[in-house]
Design an enzyme around this catalytic site. Sequence first.
Site, PDB file in Angstrom:
ATOM      1  N   LYS A 165       0.580  -1.308   0.114  1.00 54.44           N
ATOM      2  CA  LYS A 165       0.029  -0.206  -0.330  1.00 54.44           C
ATOM      3  C   LYS A 165       0.328   0.854   0.124  1.00 54.44           C
ATOM      4  CE  LYS A 165      -4.619   1.055   0.327  1.00 54.44           C
ATOM      5  NZ  LYS A 165      -6.108   0.252  -0.870  1.00 54.44           N
ATOM      6  N   THR A 203      -4.381  -5.080   0.646  1.00 58.02           N
ATOM      7  CA  THR A 203      -3.721  -4.155   0.486  1.00 58.02           C
ATOM      8  C   THR A 203      -4.652  -2.731   1.574  1.00 58.02           C
ATOM      9  OG1 THR A 203      -4.618  -2.695  -1.684  1.00 58.02           O
ATOM     10  CG2 THR A 203      -2.469  -4.206  -2.010  1.00 58.02           C
ATOM     11  N   ASP A 204      -6.322  -3.048   1.771  1.00 56.52           N
ATOM     12  CA  ASP A 204      -6.219  -2.432   2.759  1.00 56.52           C
ATOM     13  C   ASP A 204      -5.713  -3.203   4.339  1.00 56.52           C
ATOM     14  OD1 ASP A 204      -8.588  -0.245   3.326  1.00 56.52           O
ATOM     15  OD2 ASP A 204      -9.556  -1.929   5.047  1.00 56.52           O
ATOM     16  N   ARG A 250      31.846  32.665  -7.677  1.00 57.75           N
ATOM     17  CA  ARG A 250      30.514  33.041  -7.936  1.00 57.75           C
ATOM     18  C   ARG A 250      29.469  32.644  -6.918  1.00 57.75           C
ATOM     19  NH1 ARG A 250      30.183  26.025 -11.006  1.00 57.75           N
ATOM     20  NH2 ARG A 250      30.422  25.082  -8.729  1.00 57.75           N
ATOM     21  N   GLN A 282      31.375  18.763  -6.150  1.00 53.33           N
ATOM     22  CA  GLN A 282      32.102  18.074  -5.867  1.00 53.33           C
ATOM     23  C   GLN A 282      33.318  18.112  -4.457  1.00 53.33           C
ATOM     24  OE1 GLN A 282      32.572  19.375  -9.012  1.00 53.33           O
ATOM     25  NE2 GLN A 282      32.082  17.480 -10.699  1.00 53.33           N
ATOM     26  N   ASN A 294      23.222  21.482  -9.656  1.00 49.62           N
ATOM     27  CA  ASN A 294      23.740  22.730  -9.734  1.00 49.62           C
ATOM     28  C   ASN A 294      22.934  23.755 -10.398  1.00 49.62           C
ATOM     29  OD1 ASN A 294      25.740  25.026  -9.651  1.00 49.62           O
ATOM     30  ND2 ASN A 294      27.439  24.012 -10.269  1.00 49.62           N
ATOM     31  N   HIS A 318      21.984  27.070 -11.160  1.00 51.98           N
ATOM     32  CA  HIS A 318      22.708  28.211 -12.013  1.00 51.98           C
ATOM     33  C   HIS A 318      21.719  29.037 -11.940  1.00 51.98           C
ATOM     34  CE1 HIS A 318      25.397  25.089 -13.269  1.00 51.98           C
ATOM     35  NE2 HIS A 318      24.089  24.568 -13.938  1.00 51.98           N
TER      36      HIS A 318
END
Length: 279
Positions: free
Chosen positions: A10, A55-56, A173, A216, A242, A244
């Site tokens: 589920k 699943t219930d 930067r 890195q 990254n 930018h």
Amino acid sequence: MALISNTYGKGRVRVMRIKKDGPVQEVRELNVKAMLTGGFAAAFTDHDNSAVISTDTVKNVVNIVARENLGLDTEAFGKVLAARFLDRYPQVESVRIELHEVKWVRMSIGGKPHPHSFVLDNNGQPFVIITASRAAMEVVSGITGFTFMKSTESGWDQYYKDEYTTIAETRDRMCATAMDARWRWSREPEDFATANAKILSTMLEVFATTYSESVQDSLYRMGTAALAAVPEIEDISLACPNKHYLLINLQPFGLTNENAVFLPTDEPHGQIECTIGRW
């Protein structure tokens, strides 16, 4: 044809737990996915559902375990939930529990924490993955989309260049990312929430206070610091796009632009990933 593998369960079982300790309350909201593996092949191949847990029912087990464990942190709750499926159903051989947390942060009113009012924290979504069998249980914690940046003290230069290279070198930067990170526990810490917070704060301190030669470079040093700060984790995996920020050309307007005005863009973006371990 052969059935190579099978699992079921589920997904998106959403549950909010409220622990009431006098006037002070704690809230923990989770989105749970519980997947079962075991003696269920006949349901796929032979029209035989006799071993299949509905699943219930899986959803109901999540809610029952939530009610019985209002105060557990996500990792501990996931371990209890996995154990319940293994203990209750002999046909279940292994279980994978994924728990994604909705972060609610306590309000501060008049400079004091409010006992029962909260605001949503949208920076990153913590998660836990429990993989369990009757022989072993592995716990992985992490966070997705955790966004941070710095406006300087980052560079990109001395990289490999050929006829396809167009980006210019820089020693100044912006550096921004929306990090996905996960760490694998070798043993249980004294408190998961405290240890998780320490991992994040340690990595952010490295990012903020040291020069970044590249994403890195930063990731490796951030992960190394996290391993040193929290000895209970075996390894840590980091994935960082990254994000930018492109310097806008203002020369046509007679203006200079010394790293002051940028165009934010995240498509396309660099994608840097690594795993740092103790071996």
